[in-house]
Design a protein around this motif. Sequence first.
Motif, PDB file in Angstrom:
ATOM      1  N   ASN A 127     -17.962  16.054  47.030  1.00 49.80           N
ATOM      2  CA  ASN A 127     -16.726  15.412  47.470  1.00 49.80           C
ATOM      3  C   ASN A 127     -15.855  16.331  48.326  1.00 49.80           C
ATOM      4  O   ASN A 127     -14.645  16.225  48.304  1.00 49.80           O
ATOM      5  CB  ASN A 127     -15.910  14.973  46.245  1.00 49.80           C
ATOM      6  CG  ASN A 127     -16.232  13.554  45.837  1.00 49.80           C
ATOM      7  OD1 ASN A 127     -16.841  12.828  46.601  1.00 49.80           O
ATOM      8  ND2 ASN A 127     -15.829  13.173  44.652  1.00 49.80           N
ATOM      9  N   THR A 128     -16.463  17.228  49.084  1.00 47.80           N
ATOM     10  CA  THR A 128     -15.656  18.179  49.861  1.00 47.80           C
ATOM     11  C   THR A 128     -15.308  17.678  51.261  1.00 47.80           C
ATOM     12  O   THR A 128     -14.683  18.388  52.034  1.00 47.80           O
ATOM     13  CB  THR A 128     -16.387  19.529  50.004  1.00 47.80           C
ATOM     14  OG1 THR A 128     -17.602  19.312  50.733  1.00 47.80           O
ATOM     15  CG2 THR A 128     -16.677  20.145  48.646  1.00 47.80           C
ATOM     16  N   CYS A 129     -15.679  16.442  51.608  1.00 45.11           N
ATOM     17  CA  CYS A 129     -15.451  15.970  52.969  1.00 45.11           C
ATOM     18  C   CYS A 129     -13.961  15.922  53.309  1.00 45.11           C
ATOM     19  O   CYS A 129     -13.572  16.230  54.426  1.00 45.11           O
ATOM     20  CB  CYS A 129     -16.100  14.611  53.191  1.00 45.11           C
ATOM     21  SG  CYS A 129     -15.494  13.320  52.100  1.00 45.11           S
ATOM     22  N   TYR A 130     -13.119  15.540  52.350  1.00 48.12           N
ATOM     23  CA  TYR A 130     -11.670  15.471  52.611  1.00 48.12           C
ATOM     24  C   TYR A 130     -11.095  16.871  52.836  1.00 48.12           C
ATOM     25  O   TYR A 130     -10.272  17.075  53.725  1.00 48.12           O
ATOM     26  CB  TYR A 130     -10.943  14.775  51.470  1.00 48.12           C
ATOM     27  CG  TYR A 130     -11.354  13.323  51.332  1.00 48.12           C
ATOM     28  CD1 TYR A 130     -10.968  12.387  52.275  1.00 48.12           C
ATOM     29  CD2 TYR A 130     -12.141  12.917  50.265  1.00 48.12           C
ATOM     30  CE1 TYR A 130     -11.350  11.067  52.148  1.00 48.12           C
ATOM     31  CE2 TYR A 130     -12.530  11.592  50.146  1.00 48.12           C
ATOM     32  CZ  TYR A 130     -12.131  10.664  51.086  1.00 48.12           C
ATOM     33  OH  TYR A 130     -12.513   9.354  50.986  1.00 48.12           O
ATOM     34  N   MET A 131     -11.534  17.819  52.034  1.00 49.37           N
ATOM     35  CA  MET A 131     -11.069  19.176  52.213  1.00 49.37           C
ATOM     36  C   MET A 131     -11.556  19.746  53.548  1.00 49.37           C
ATOM     37  O   MET A 131     -10.808  20.380  54.282  1.00 49.37           O
ATOM     38  CB  MET A 131     -11.541  20.076  51.075  1.00 49.37           C
ATOM     39  CG  MET A 131     -11.030  21.501  51.184  1.00 49.37           C
ATOM     40  SD  MET A 131     -11.834  22.667  50.120  1.00 49.37           S
ATOM     41  CE  MET A 131     -13.472  22.725  50.808  1.00 49.37           C
TER      42      MET A 131
ATOM     43  N   ALA B 285     -12.295  18.115  56.262  1.00 51.77           N
ATOM     44  CA  ALA B 285     -11.564  17.491  57.357  1.00 51.77           C
ATOM     45  C   ALA B 285     -10.191  18.131  57.518  1.00 51.77           C
ATOM     46  O   ALA B 285      -9.705  18.329  58.630  1.00 51.77           O
ATOM     47  CB  ALA B 285     -11.415  15.988  57.096  1.00 51.77           C
ATOM     48  N   THR B 286      -9.549  18.472  56.402  1.00 53.75           N
ATOM     49  CA  THR B 286      -8.237  19.119  56.464  1.00 53.75           C
ATOM     50  C   THR B 286      -8.359  20.527  57.045  1.00 53.75           C
ATOM     51  O   THR B 286      -7.552  20.927  57.873  1.00 53.75           O
ATOM     52  CB  THR B 286      -7.627  19.188  55.049  1.00 53.75           C
ATOM     53  OG1 THR B 286      -7.546  17.877  54.515  1.00 53.75           O
ATOM     54  CG2 THR B 286      -6.261  19.803  55.077  1.00 53.75           C
ATOM     55  N   VAL B 287      -9.373  21.260  56.648  1.00 57.43           N
ATOM     56  CA  VAL B 287      -9.558  22.627  57.124  1.00 57.43           C
ATOM     57  C   VAL B 287      -9.896  22.626  58.615  1.00 57.43           C
ATOM     58  O   VAL B 287      -9.389  23.435  59.380  1.00 57.43           O
ATOM     59  CB  VAL B 287     -10.662  23.331  56.316  1.00 57.43           C
ATOM     60  CG1 VAL B 287     -11.053  24.669  56.936  1.00 57.43           C
ATOM     61  CG2 VAL B 287     -10.206  23.544  54.883  1.00 57.43           C
ATOM     62  N   GLN B 288     -10.725  21.688  59.032  1.00 55.47           N
ATOM     63  CA  GLN B 288     -11.125  21.656  60.442  1.00 55.47           C
ATOM     64  C   GLN B 288      -9.976  21.223  61.306  1.00 55.47           C
ATOM     65  O   GLN B 288      -9.835  21.543  62.430  1.00 55.47           O
ATOM     66  CB  GLN B 288     -12.323  20.719  60.634  1.00 55.47           C
ATOM     67  CG  GLN B 288     -13.579  21.282  60.014  1.00 55.47           C
ATOM     68  CD  GLN B 288     -14.781  20.353  60.210  1.00 55.47           C
ATOM     69  OE1 GLN B 288     -15.103  19.995  61.328  1.00 55.47           O
ATOM     70  NE2 GLN B 288     -15.395  19.973  59.119  1.00 55.47           N
TER      71      GLN B 288
ATOM     72  N   GLY C  63     -18.652  22.492  62.765  1.00 55.13           N
ATOM     73  CA  GLY C  63     -18.013  21.989  61.558  1.00 55.13           C
ATOM     74  C   GLY C  63     -18.530  22.609  60.276  1.00 55.13           C
ATOM     75  O   GLY C  63     -19.350  23.510  60.281  1.00 55.13           O
ATOM     76  N   LEU C  64     -18.037  22.088  59.174  1.00 52.66           N
ATOM     77  CA  LEU C  64     -18.409  22.576  57.850  1.00 52.66           C
ATOM     78  C   LEU C  64     -19.374  21.595  57.198  1.00 52.66           C
ATOM     79  O   LEU C  64     -19.351  20.401  57.473  1.00 52.66           O
ATOM     80  CB  LEU C  64     -17.151  22.717  56.972  1.00 52.66           C
ATOM     81  CG  LEU C  64     -16.069  23.654  57.516  1.00 52.66           C
ATOM     82  CD1 LEU C  64     -14.813  23.538  56.685  1.00 52.66           C
ATOM     83  CD2 LEU C  64     -16.567  25.079  57.542  1.00 52.66           C
ATOM     84  N   VAL C  65     -20.216  22.104  56.312  1.00 56.56           N
ATOM     85  CA  VAL C  65     -21.176  21.256  55.602  1.00 56.56           C
ATOM     86  C   VAL C  65     -20.485  20.655  54.387  1.00 56.56           C
ATOM     87  O   VAL C  65     -19.782  21.348  53.646  1.00 56.56           O
ATOM     88  CB  VAL C  65     -22.402  22.084  55.168  1.00 56.56           C
ATOM     89  CG1 VAL C  65     -23.380  21.235  54.385  1.00 56.56           C
ATOM     90  CG2 VAL C  65     -23.076  22.697  56.377  1.00 56.56           C
ATOM     91  N   ASN C  66     -20.680  19.359  54.184  1.00 52.73           N
ATOM     92  CA  ASN C  66     -20.091  18.684  53.026  1.00 52.73           C
ATOM     93  C   ASN C  66     -21.001  18.843  51.811  1.00 52.73           C
ATOM     94  O   ASN C  66     -22.190  18.569  51.881  1.00 52.73           O
ATOM     95  CB  ASN C  66     -19.905  17.190  53.311  1.00 52.73           C
ATOM     96  CG  ASN C  66     -18.832  16.943  54.332  1.00 52.73           C
ATOM     97  OD1 ASN C  66     -17.874  17.685  54.422  1.00 52.73           O
ATOM     98  ND2 ASN C  66     -18.991  15.890  55.111  1.00 52.73           N
TER      99      ASN C  66
END
Length: 91
Positions: free
Chosen positions: A82-86, A88-91, A76-79
């Motif tokens: 406030n990047t968790c929503y982005m 989640a969309t990218v993943q 996954g990606l590191v948050n």
Amino acid sequence: GVPVERQKIMAPKGWTGTLKDAWVWKKGSCQLTNGSKINVVGTSTGIPTAPTTKVVFVEDMSAADKASSGAVLPPGLVNHGNTCYMNATVQ
């Protein structure tokens, strides 16, 4: 399709079992009413067998085993902020 001999029935009020051809529905035996729902469960292939090779989890691996399997970095990606929503969309 699931063969009839492998089907089990679950009904309200805790009744479970195998439905036989000679089954006679008696009043009050299952407490089914109009519109009641029952579950029919079963497997078509039988009971699964145990794995032939030992399962090894990442938590149980040594550092060298993790490196050779490619499990060094977390998925996954590191948050950041406030990047968790982005993410989640990218993943």
